[in-house]
Enzyme design. Structure first.
Site, PDB file in Angstrom:
ATOM      1  N   ASP A 124       4.072   8.699 -13.667  1.00 35.27           N
ATOM      2  CA  ASP A 124       3.025   7.418 -13.073  1.00 35.27           C
ATOM      3  C   ASP A 124       1.933   8.384 -12.417  1.00 35.27           C
ATOM      4  O   ASP A 124       1.885   9.362 -12.290  1.00 35.27           O
ATOM      5  CB  ASP A 124       3.820   6.763 -11.919  1.00 35.27           C
ATOM      6  CG  ASP A 124       2.987   5.487 -11.437  1.00 35.27           C
ATOM      7  OD1 ASP A 124       2.315   4.904 -12.084  1.00 35.27           O
ATOM      8  OD2 ASP A 124       2.871   5.505  -9.983  1.00 35.27           O
ATOM      9  N   SER A 125       0.770   7.505 -12.074  1.00 32.45           N
ATOM     10  CA  SER A 125      -0.336   7.988 -11.492  1.00 32.45           C
ATOM     11  C   SER A 125       0.211   8.611  -9.950  1.00 32.45           C
ATOM     12  O   SER A 125      -0.741   9.303  -9.424  1.00 32.45           O
ATOM     13  CB  SER A 125      -1.354   6.787 -10.997  1.00 32.45           C
ATOM     14  OG  SER A 125      -0.940   5.877 -10.566  1.00 32.45           O
TER      15      SER A 125
ATOM     16  N   TYR B  74      -5.042   5.022 -11.303  1.00 34.97           N
ATOM     17  CA  TYR B  74      -5.333   5.031 -12.830  1.00 34.97           C
ATOM     18  C   TYR B  74      -5.947   3.663 -13.030  1.00 34.97           C
ATOM     19  O   TYR B  74      -6.623   3.614 -13.896  1.00 34.97           O
ATOM     20  CB  TYR B  74      -4.063   5.135 -13.800  1.00 34.97           C
ATOM     21  CG  TYR B  74      -3.642   6.709 -13.864  1.00 34.97           C
ATOM     22  CD1 TYR B  74      -4.161   7.884 -13.357  1.00 34.97           C
ATOM     23  CD2 TYR B  74      -2.600   6.883 -14.591  1.00 34.97           C
ATOM     24  CE1 TYR B  74      -3.823   9.037 -13.475  1.00 34.97           C
ATOM     25  CE2 TYR B  74      -2.057   8.354 -15.209  1.00 34.97           C
ATOM     26  CZ  TYR B  74      -2.639   9.309 -14.503  1.00 34.97           C
ATOM     27  OH  TYR B  74      -2.242  10.670 -14.634  1.00 34.97           O
ATOM     28  N   GLY B  75      -5.441   2.776 -12.241  1.00 30.58           N
ATOM     29  CA  GLY B  75      -5.945   1.360 -12.592  1.00 30.58           C
ATOM     30  C   GLY B  75      -7.429   1.059 -12.469  1.00 30.58           C
ATOM     31  O   GLY B  75      -7.951   0.257 -12.823  1.00 30.58           O
TER      32      GLY B  75
ATOM     33  N   CYS C  85       4.109   3.592 -15.655  1.00 35.02           N
ATOM     34  CA  CYS C  85       2.717   3.219 -15.174  1.00 35.02           C
ATOM     35  C   CYS C  85       2.207   2.083 -16.089  1.00 35.02           C
ATOM     36  O   CYS C  85       1.793   2.456 -17.234  1.00 35.02           O
ATOM     37  CB  CYS C  85       1.775   4.238 -14.964  1.00 35.02           C
ATOM     38  SG  CYS C  85       0.030   3.901 -14.434  1.00 35.02           S
ATOM     39  N   ASN C  86       1.751   1.010 -15.774  1.00 37.85           N
ATOM     40  CA  ASN C  86       1.178  -0.101 -16.686  1.00 37.85           C
ATOM     41  C   ASN C  86       0.010   0.483 -17.141  1.00 37.85           C
ATOM     42  O   ASN C  86      -0.412   0.127 -18.245  1.00 37.85           O
ATOM     43  CB  ASN C  86       1.239  -1.434 -15.941  1.00 37.85           C
ATOM     44  CG  ASN C  86       2.550  -2.145 -15.626  1.00 37.85           C
ATOM     45  OD1 ASN C  86       3.064  -2.967 -16.661  1.00 37.85           O
ATOM     46  ND2 ASN C  86       3.304  -1.751 -14.834  1.00 37.85           N
TER      47      ASN C  86
ATOM     48  N   GLU D  76       1.028   0.579  -1.179  1.00 39.23           N
ATOM     49  CA  GLU D  76       1.229   2.031  -0.979  1.00 39.23           C
ATOM     50  C   GLU D  76       0.947   2.343   0.441  1.00 39.23           C
ATOM     51  O   GLU D  76       1.739   3.454   1.112  1.00 39.23           O
ATOM     52  CB  GLU D  76       0.000   2.931  -1.688  1.00 39.23           C
ATOM     53  CG  GLU D  76       0.700   4.208  -1.986  1.00 39.23           C
ATOM     54  CD  GLU D  76      -0.161   4.674  -3.265  1.00 39.23           C
ATOM     55  OE1 GLU D  76      -0.810   5.496  -3.583  1.00 39.23           O
ATOM     56  OE2 GLU D  76       0.292   4.160  -4.421  1.00 39.23           O
TER      57      GLU D  76
ATOM     58  N   CYS E 127       2.328  -4.020 -12.499  1.00 39.74           N
ATOM     59  CA  CYS E 127       2.129  -2.844 -12.056  1.00 39.74           C
ATOM     60  C   CYS E 127       3.458  -2.320 -11.070  1.00 39.74           C
ATOM     61  O   CYS E 127       4.007  -3.113 -10.577  1.00 39.74           O
ATOM     62  CB  CYS E 127       0.886  -3.221 -10.949  1.00 39.74           C
ATOM     63  SG  CYS E 127       0.583  -1.543  -9.831  1.00 39.74           S
ATOM     64  N   THR E 128       3.715  -0.928 -11.552  1.00 39.24           N
ATOM     65  CA  THR E 128       5.020  -0.816 -10.884  1.00 39.24           C
ATOM     66  C   THR E 128       4.786  -0.475  -9.394  1.00 39.24           C
ATOM     67  O   THR E 128       6.089  -0.446  -8.989  1.00 39.24           O
ATOM     68  CB  THR E 128       5.144   0.754 -11.245  1.00 39.24           C
ATOM     69  OG1 THR E 128       4.281   1.572 -11.484  1.00 39.24           O
ATOM     70  CG2 THR E 128       5.686   0.600 -13.039  1.00 39.24           C
ATOM     71  N   HIS E 129       3.855  -0.787  -8.916  1.00 41.14           N
ATOM     72  CA  HIS E 129       4.029  -0.971  -7.128  1.00 41.14           C
ATOM     73  C   HIS E 129       4.663  -2.400  -7.017  1.00 41.14           C
ATOM     74  O   HIS E 129       5.257  -2.433  -5.830  1.00 41.14           O
ATOM     75  CB  HIS E 129       2.503  -0.941  -6.688  1.00 41.14           C
ATOM     76  CG  HIS E 129       2.004   0.554  -6.685  1.00 41.14           C
ATOM     77  ND1 HIS E 129       1.861   1.214  -7.521  1.00 41.14           N
ATOM     78  CD2 HIS E 129       1.793   1.229  -5.619  1.00 41.14           C
ATOM     79  CE1 HIS E 129       1.441   2.483  -7.133  1.00 41.14           C
ATOM     80  NE2 HIS E 129       1.216   2.521  -5.860  1.00 41.14           N
TER      81      HIS E 129
HETATM   82  N1  DGL Z   1       1.277   2.186 -10.779  1.00 40.99           N
HETATM   83  C1  DGL Z   1       0.234   2.016 -11.599  1.00 40.99           C
HETATM   84  C2  DGL Z   1       0.506   0.832 -12.472  1.00 40.99           C
HETATM   85  O1  DGL Z   1       1.739   0.222 -12.896  1.00 40.99           O
HETATM   86  C3  DGL Z   1      -1.079   1.408 -10.503  1.00 40.99           C
HETATM   87  C4  DGL Z   1      -1.422   2.113  -9.485  1.00 40.99           C
HETATM   88  C5  DGL Z   1      -2.687   3.134 -10.054  1.00 40.99           C
HETATM   89  O2  DGL Z   1      -3.993   2.414 -10.240  1.00 40.99           O
HETATM   90  O3  DGL Z   1      -2.766   4.081 -10.243  1.00 40.99           O
HETATM   91  O4  DGL Z   1      -0.459   0.266 -13.423  1.00 40.99           O
END
Ligand code: DGL
Length: 290
Positions: A20-21, A52-53, A83-84, A168, A205-207
């Protein structure tokens, strides 16, 4: 392309590679550990390049390919893109850079397939700008609804870029979280009290699974939250089962490995919240500074 000739054999006791990011993918790692306690994971969080988003698709692809090549070189028997934002933009590139014998499981397709099997009609999706901007959920959900002849299929997508940084920070239960979620969902027209346009909400989003309670409070009981990590864990189990690569349940107790590209002060603490137990970091991985 990673050379198959130098690849260690993909035995069932090889680790599952997952990335993931940053720490969000640990919600997926947690679900995998719950569903398959005998599996060993090698987790890589690209904390140096997050979020990454907010990055361009090209850059997310570059980072994802580098990480996937590393995980393949480490002998991982499967790669999970937890990570989505990466799944939405880099799946094909990741598949192309590793040997085709290594299954690549993203976090979008299993959720879309599951919603198709359930005959989900009116679906809302939230996620980062990269994920929502790619339109991947809308496109693939509409396809699956069409293919399965689901009547009145309807999909709406809405970007919610402030949520991942708040979660986060550990603010998923903070009183300020509710108005932020409310603001987004009201703008999307999905709140309790609005004429209801969705029956199910994909936390894309995995968060976001960490803030499930806050989402439920804002949406009310009529809207079902889709548990992405559990669905993805099932897809991973399936990919390993069909290849005869599930770890043996009577093996030694597993020790996961966690690596990051930049160790920030609060990483270990936040990682513990996302994974549900202590996370032991080992040095290494792409971009690791000796
Ligand atoms: N965990 C990332 C996702 O599922 C989002 C966090 C990021 O933007 O890096 O998209």
């Amino acid at each position: 392309m990673y050379s198959p000739s130098s690849r260690p054999s993909l035995a069932s006791d090889a680790p599952i590679g997952i990335f993931d990011s940053g720490i969000g993918g640990l919600t997926v790692a947690h679900a995998i550990a719950q569903a398959m306690p005998a599996e060993r994971m090698l987790y890589f969080g690209d904390t140096a390049h997050m979020p990454y988003g907010d990055r361009s698709p090209e850059l997310v692809r570059t980072y994802s390919v580098r990480i996937a090549e590393f995980l393949a070189a480490e002998g991982c028997k499967a790669i999970v893109m937890a990570c989505n934002s990466a799944s939405a933009t880099a799946k094909a590139a990741v598949e192309a850079c590793v040997d085709h014998d290594i299954p690549v499981i993203d976090v979008v397709a299993p959720v879309v397939q599951q919603l198709g099997r359930e005959g989900a009609q009116r679906v809302g999706v939230i996620g980062t700008r990269a994920t929502i901007g790619s339109g991947i959920y809308g496109k693939s959900l509409r396809e699956v609804q069409h293919d399965r002849g689901i009547p009145d299929g309807h999909v709406e997508e809405w970007p919610t870029p402030l949520l991942a940084p708040l979660i986060e920070e550990g603010w998923q239960s903070h009183e300020l979280m509710l108005p932020v979620i409310q603001g987004y969902l009201e703008a999307a027209g999905w709140c309790a009290g609005d004429e209801r346009r969705i029956d199910a909400l994909v936390l894309g989003c995995t968060h976001y699974p960490l803030a499930e309670e806050a989402f439920s409070r804002v949406l009310g009981p009529q809207v079902r939250l889709i548990d992405g990590p559990a669905i993805v864990a099932k897809a991973v189990a399936h990919a390993l089962t069909v290849r005869g690569r599930l770890a043996s349940a009577d093996g030694p107790s597993v020790q996961h490995q966690f690596m990051v590209s930049d160790l920030t002060e609060n990483f270990v603490q936040s990682a513990q919240r996302f994974f549900g137990k202590e996370v032991h970091l080992v040095p290494g991985g792409p971009w690791f500074q000796h």
